[in-house]
Write an enzyme that holds these catalytic residues in place. Sequence first.
Site, mmCIF file in Angstrom:
data_model
loop_
_atom_site.group_PDB
_atom_site.id
_atom_site.type_symbol
_atom_site.label_atom_id
_atom_site.label_comp_id
_atom_site.label_asym_id
_atom_site.label_seq_id
_atom_site.Cartn_x
_atom_site.Cartn_y
_atom_site.Cartn_z
ATOM 1 N N TYR A 145 0.855 -1.195 0.000
ATOM 2 C CA TYR A 145 0.000 0.000 0.000
ATOM 3 C C TYR A 145 0.883 1.234 0.000
ATOM 4 C CZ TYR A 145 -3.433 3.418 1.689
ATOM 5 O OH TYR A 145 -4.237 4.516 1.846
ATOM 6 N N ASP A 240 9.281 2.417 -0.783
ATOM 7 C CA ASP A 240 8.337 3.050 0.125
ATOM 8 C C ASP A 240 8.718 2.636 1.543
ATOM 9 O OD1 ASP A 240 6.238 3.811 1.742
ATOM 10 O OD2 ASP A 240 4.693 3.325 0.269
ATOM 11 N N LYS A 268 5.538 8.574 8.848
ATOM 12 C CA LYS A 268 5.410 8.060 10.208
ATOM 13 C C LYS A 268 6.477 8.618 11.149
ATOM 14 C CE LYS A 268 2.858 3.907 8.847
ATOM 15 N NZ LYS A 268 1.541 4.359 9.313
#
Length: 422
Positions: A145, A240, A268
Site C-alpha cells: 500500500y 516506500d 510516520k
Amino acid sequence: MVVGARTDLWRRAASLIPGGVNSPVRAMRGVGLDEPVFMARGEGASIEDVDGNRYVDWVQSWGPLIFGHADPETLAAVHAATDRGTTFGAPTEAEVELATEIVDAMPSVEMVRLVSSGTEASMSALRLARGVTRRDRVIKFVGCYHGHVDALLASAGSGVMTLGIPSTPGVPTGVTGDTIVCGFNDVDGVAAACEQYGEGLAAILVEPVAGNMGCVPPQPGFLEALRTLADATGALLVFDEVMTGFRVGRGGAQELYGITPDLTILGKIVGGGLPAAAFGGRAELMERLAPVGDVYQAGTLSGNPLATAAGVSVLRRLRDPAIYDELERLSTRLEEGLQPFGTVQRVGAMLTLFCRDEPVERYEDAATSDTERFGALFRHLLAEGFYLPPSQFECLFPSTAHSDEHVDATLAAVRSFFDAAA
C-alpha cells in the site's frame, strides 16, 4: 471494560463523518466490532479511551511513536515551536535540520523534499519518476500500500502479473492503465513484466518489507533482483519506507538489506508523531523538482514548524545505536513468545502474528489467515486491556516505552485466549 461515552461519540460521529471514522481501518469492522474505540490520551506504552479504560498499546499510532505516547522530549520541542507560531508558509531552520537528519541517516538520499503525508510523498515520488524518465508505466506489488494515490489503487487478479484495474469506484481506468501489478517476492513475475513493458517503465515501486498485508519480509534475492531489473530497463527503483524508515534501523530497510533505491518515500517516524512525510534520492533526480527543475510539486503546510520540531527531536535521538539494540531485544522476546500461537513474522520493531500455520511470503498467503480467529483474539485482548491493530493484515509496533513486563502481560493474555479456545 467500561463502555459509555464511546457509544455516544460513535452515534454522533456516524451522523457527521462517513462511517464514523476518518480512516477506514479505525472502524474495527474487520475484527467484529460494530463501533470503534475512541481514545482520549496516551502516555508511554499505554493509551486510555474516553471511558477511562487503559490499554497496553502495540499500535503506537500505526508506527510513528517509536518513543511512546506523549514522549516528554518530543512534547517539549513541539511546545517550544508552538510559542513561535504554528505555520509561516515560508522556509524555517527546522526544515533544514530535519532534512539534515534524513540525509545523514538514509544511504540513498542526497536531497529531500518535505510533505505532509505518506500519500502525498508517494504521489510526488511517482510524478518525479515519470518526469525524469519521460515514461508512464509503474510496477507495484499486490499487498503493498502506498497511500490512496489513484494510480496506485490497483489490484491484481489470480495471475502472477496483471495490468492494474481500479480497486475502488472513483478511480478512472485510464489512471491505472499504466500500473502493472506483480506478486510480492515473485522475481519471475517481475522479470516477465519488465520484458513486456520495460521500454515504457518509469518505476518499480515496492515496500522493501511489506507491512500492509502484515509483516512480510523480502525473500533472499528479491530486492537485489528489483535493483537489477530497474537498471536493465532504465526504470527508477523506489522504496516506500513510510513504515520501515527509522523503524527497522536508522537507515531503514535499504541499510538493513544493503540495497540502494533511486528514490525513497518516508513518513510516520519522520514526523515524530505529527503529520509529516518526505521523499528523497540522488541530487540529480531531486533537482528536477520545481523551482529548480520542471517537475512541479508544492504544499502550503509542507515542512510545518510543529511537525519538523517533533521530527528533529526524534531523529536526533535515533542516532544512538543502543535504542535499536533495545528495540531488537524487546521485539525478539515478543516474537518468540507469540510463536506457539500462529506464524509470527518480524523485521526489527515491526511484527505480525498471522492466524495460520505456514509462512507468509505474498498476499495470497496472508489472505488465507483465519481472520475470524484473529478478530476473536483482538476482542479478548481489548477486554483484558491490550490494544492491537484492528486488522489481521497490519503490524505490531514495539516502542522504547514498552518493557519486559508489558511483553509478559501481553503474552499471558494471548495464552489465556488460546487455552480457552483449545
